[in-house]
Design a protein around this motif. Sequence first.
Motif, PDB file in Angstrom:
ATOM      1  N   LEU A  39       0.870  -1.177   0.000  1.00 15.73           N
ATOM      2  CA  LEU A  39       0.000   0.000   0.000  1.00 15.73           C
ATOM      3  C   LEU A  39       0.902   1.221   0.000  1.00 15.73           C
ATOM      4  O   LEU A  39       1.842   1.305   0.809  1.00 15.73           O
ATOM      5  CB  LEU A  39      -0.904   0.010   1.231  1.00 15.73           C
ATOM      6  N   PHE A  40       0.629   2.162  -0.903  1.00 12.80           N
ATOM      7  CA  PHE A  40       1.449   3.362  -1.047  1.00 12.80           C
ATOM      8  C   PHE A  40       0.717   4.599  -0.533  1.00 12.80           C
ATOM      9  O   PHE A  40      -0.495   4.738  -0.704  1.00 12.80           O
ATOM     10  CB  PHE A  40       1.826   3.583  -2.521  1.00 12.80           C
ATOM     11  N   TYR A  41       1.482   5.496   0.037  1.00 13.02           N
ATOM     12  CA  TYR A  41       0.936   6.741   0.574  1.00 13.02           C
ATOM     13  C   TYR A  41       0.386   7.645  -0.527  1.00 13.02           C
ATOM     14  O   TYR A  41      -0.633   8.296  -0.349  1.00 13.02           O
ATOM     15  CB  TYR A  41       2.029   7.465   1.364  1.00 13.02           C
ATOM     16  N   ASN A  42       1.063   7.679  -1.665  1.00  9.64           N
ATOM     17  CA  ASN A  42       0.643   8.545  -2.771  1.00  9.64           C
ATOM     18  C   ASN A  42       0.070   7.735  -3.931  1.00  9.64           C
ATOM     19  O   ASN A  42       0.255   6.526  -4.023  1.00  9.64           O
ATOM     20  CB  ASN A  42       1.817   9.377  -3.297  1.00  9.64           C
ATOM     21  N   SER A  43      -0.610   8.425  -4.829  1.00  7.40           N
ATOM     22  CA  SER A  43      -1.115   7.818  -6.067  1.00  7.40           C
ATOM     23  C   SER A  43       0.060   7.385  -6.937  1.00  7.40           C
ATOM     24  O   SER A  43       1.196   7.823  -6.739  1.00  7.40           O
ATOM     25  CB  SER A  43      -1.963   8.826  -6.841  1.00  7.40           C
ATOM     26  N   ASN A  44      -0.237   6.524  -7.902  1.00  8.22           N
ATOM     27  CA  ASN A  44       0.737   6.067  -8.895  1.00  8.22           C
ATOM     28  C   ASN A  44       1.955   5.380  -8.278  1.00  8.22           C
ATOM     29  O   ASN A  44       3.073   5.529  -8.762  1.00  8.22           O
ATOM     30  CB  ASN A  44       1.163   7.219  -9.802  1.00  8.22           C
ATOM     31  N   GLU A  45       1.706   4.648  -7.179  1.00  7.63           N
ATOM     32  CA  GLU A  45       2.740   3.873  -6.498  1.00  7.63           C
ATOM     33  C   GLU A  45       3.933   4.737  -6.116  1.00  7.63           C
ATOM     34  O   GLU A  45       5.089   4.341  -6.269  1.00  7.63           O
ATOM     35  CB  GLU A  45       3.212   2.685  -7.363  1.00  7.63           C
ATOM     36  N   LYS A  46       3.675   5.896  -5.593  1.00  5.37           N
ATOM     37  CA  LYS A  46       4.718   6.834  -5.177  1.00  5.37           C
ATOM     38  C   LYS A  46       4.674   7.025  -3.664  1.00  5.37           C
ATOM     39  O   LYS A  46       3.691   6.737  -2.999  1.00  5.37           O
ATOM     40  CB  LYS A  46       4.544   8.194  -5.865  1.00  5.37           C
ATOM     41  N   GLY A  47       5.744   7.561  -3.151  1.00  2.00           N
ATOM     42  CA  GLY A  47       5.845   7.833  -1.723  1.00  2.00           C
ATOM     43  C   GLY A  47       6.187   6.572  -0.948  1.00  2.00           C
ATOM     44  O   GLY A  47       6.560   5.545  -1.503  1.00  2.00           O
ATOM     45  N   SER A  48       6.084   6.671   0.354  1.00  2.00           N
ATOM     46  CA  SER A  48       6.389   5.551   1.229  1.00  2.00           C
ATOM     47  C   SER A  48       5.352   4.451   1.057  1.00  2.00           C
ATOM     48  O   SER A  48       4.219   4.702   0.664  1.00  2.00           O
ATOM     49  CB  SER A  48       6.409   6.029   2.679  1.00  2.00           C
ATOM     50  N   HIS A  49       5.755   3.215   1.349  1.00  2.00           N
ATOM     51  CA  HIS A  49       4.806   2.109   1.271  1.00  2.00           C
ATOM     52  C   HIS A  49       4.988   1.153   2.446  1.00  2.00           C
ATOM     53  O   HIS A  49       6.003   1.171   3.131  1.00  2.00           O
ATOM     54  CB  HIS A  49       4.934   1.356  -0.056  1.00  2.00           C
ATOM     55  N   LEU A  50       3.969   0.344   2.660  1.00  2.00           N
ATOM     56  CA  LEU A  50       4.014  -0.751   3.625  1.00  2.00           C
ATOM     57  C   LEU A  50       3.892  -2.038   2.834  1.00  2.00           C
ATOM     58  O   LEU A  50       2.935  -2.206   2.067  1.00  2.00           O
ATOM     59  CB  LEU A  50       2.858  -0.653   4.627  1.00  2.00           C
ATOM     60  N   ALA A  51       4.848  -2.955   2.987  1.00  3.05           N
ATOM     61  CA  ALA A  51       4.817  -4.256   2.324  1.00  3.05           C
ATOM     62  C   ALA A  51       4.262  -5.280   3.304  1.00  3.05           C
ATOM     63  O   ALA A  51       4.744  -5.388   4.434  1.00  3.05           O
ATOM     64  CB  ALA A  51       6.216  -4.659   1.873  1.00  3.05           C
ATOM     65  N   ILE A  52       3.221  -6.011   2.877  1.00  2.00           N
ATOM     66  CA  ILE A  52       2.615  -7.022   3.739  1.00  2.00           C
ATOM     67  C   ILE A  52       2.541  -8.351   2.999  1.00  2.00           C
ATOM     68  O   ILE A  52       2.551  -8.388   1.774  1.00  2.00           O
ATOM     69  CB  ILE A  52       1.217  -6.586   4.243  1.00  2.00           C
ATOM     70  N   SER A  53       2.457  -9.438   3.759  1.00  2.00           N
ATOM     71  CA  SER A  53       2.437 -10.758   3.131  1.00  2.00           C
ATOM     72  C   SER A  53       1.290 -11.633   3.614  1.00  2.00           C
ATOM     73  O   SER A  53       1.251 -12.818   3.305  1.00  2.00           O
ATOM     74  CB  SER A  53       3.771 -11.469   3.354  1.00  2.00           C
ATOM     75  N   SER A  54       0.355 -11.049   4.357  1.00  2.00           N
ATOM     76  CA  SER A  54      -0.830 -11.801   4.784  1.00  2.00           C
ATOM     77  C   SER A  54      -1.962 -10.822   5.091  1.00  2.00           C
ATOM     78  O   SER A  54      -1.744  -9.616   5.191  1.00  2.00           O
ATOM     79  CB  SER A  54      -0.524 -12.658   6.012  1.00  2.00           C
ATOM     80  N   SER A  55      -3.156 -11.362   5.247  1.00  2.00           N
ATOM     81  CA  SER A  55      -4.343 -10.540   5.499  1.00  2.00           C
ATOM     82  C   SER A  55      -4.205  -9.758   6.801  1.00  2.00           C
ATOM     83  O   SER A  55      -3.577 -10.231   7.761  1.00  2.00           O
ATOM     84  CB  SER A  55      -5.587 -11.429   5.576  1.00  2.00           C
ATOM     85  N   ILE A  56      -4.809  -8.567   6.820  1.00  2.00           N
ATOM     86  CA  ILE A  56      -4.820  -7.728   8.019  1.00  2.00           C
ATOM     87  C   ILE A  56      -6.252  -7.257   8.242  1.00  2.00           C
ATOM     88  O   ILE A  56      -6.809  -6.542   7.404  1.00  2.00           O
ATOM     89  CB  ILE A  56      -3.875  -6.512   7.880  1.00  2.00           C
ATOM     90  N   ARG A  57      -6.864  -7.640   9.370  1.00  4.90           N
ATOM     91  CA  ARG A  57      -8.251  -7.283   9.680  1.00  4.90           C
ATOM     92  C   ARG A  57      -8.445  -5.796   9.970  1.00  4.90           C
ATOM     93  O   ARG A  57      -9.511  -5.250   9.745  1.00  4.90           O
ATOM     94  CB  ARG A  57      -8.761  -8.064  10.890  1.00  4.90           C
ATOM     95  N   ASP A  58      -7.413  -5.158  10.506  1.00  2.00           N
ATOM     96  CA  ASP A  58      -7.515  -3.745  10.864  1.00  2.00           C
ATOM     97  C   ASP A  58      -6.139  -3.112  10.705  1.00  2.00           C
ATOM     98  O   ASP A  58      -5.183  -3.508  11.375  1.00  2.00           O
ATOM     99  CB  ASP A  58      -8.013  -3.589  12.303  1.00  2.00           C
ATOM    100  N   LEU A  59      -6.034  -2.137   9.820  1.00  5.70           N
ATOM    101  CA  LEU A  59      -4.756  -1.490   9.538  1.00  5.70           C
ATOM    102  C   LEU A  59      -4.338  -0.485  10.608  1.00  5.70           C
ATOM    103  O   LEU A  59      -3.254   0.097  10.521  1.00  5.70           O
ATOM    104  CB  LEU A  59      -4.809  -0.805   8.171  1.00  5.70           C
ATOM    105  N   ALA A  60      -5.173  -0.279  11.641  1.00  3.69           N
ATOM    106  CA  ALA A  60      -4.806   0.621  12.739  1.00  3.69           C
ATOM    107  C   ALA A  60      -3.511   0.112  13.369  1.00  3.69           C
ATOM    108  O   ALA A  60      -3.329  -1.085  13.575  1.00  3.69           O
ATOM    109  CB  ALA A  60      -5.907   0.672  13.771  1.00  3.69           C
ATOM    110  N   GLY A  61      -2.598   1.003  13.629  1.00  5.34           N
ATOM    111  CA  GLY A  61      -1.327   0.634  14.230  1.00  5.34           C
ATOM    112  C   GLY A  61      -0.220   0.378  13.221  1.00  5.34           C
ATOM    113  O   GLY A  61       0.946   0.302  13.588  1.00  5.34           O
TER     114      GLY A  61
END
Length: 129
Positions: A39-61
């Motif tokens: 998931l990227f902070y900006n449009s067009n895959e720009k800015g900082s991102h978080l790389a995940i490898s499994s489902s997340i029920r709540d992105l809080a935190g």
Amino acid sequence: MKRTLKLAAATLGAALLLPALATPSQAAVGDCPDDTFCLFYNSNEKGSHLAISSSIRDLAGYTFTSPGNGQGQHVKNNAASAVSNVCMSVRVFYNSNYSGPMDLLNYRNAENLVNTYNENASVRFADDC
């Protein structure tokens, strides 16, 4: 002389075609590592991102971790685009617990979020590829 020019033109033409022959399956899409969903902070895959490898029920935190605009910001309700480098479909949901409107990304797909643009709370990976 003519033969030398023809050979140079053929070599140049072949060199220009090489980048066009690369396929998305040969490398990870964007700045997202193989076998992760980002998931990227900006449009067009720009800015900082978080790389995940499994489902997340709540992105809080969770926060954007890579260098770039938005690094350290909360991911929940702040992601504008995504990249899928996992061999399965991934859904980004508007609400926590995988509910509400969603965006679907398939393998080797990169796009701006539409239904969950800056309104994203959970991510669900499909069972298999």
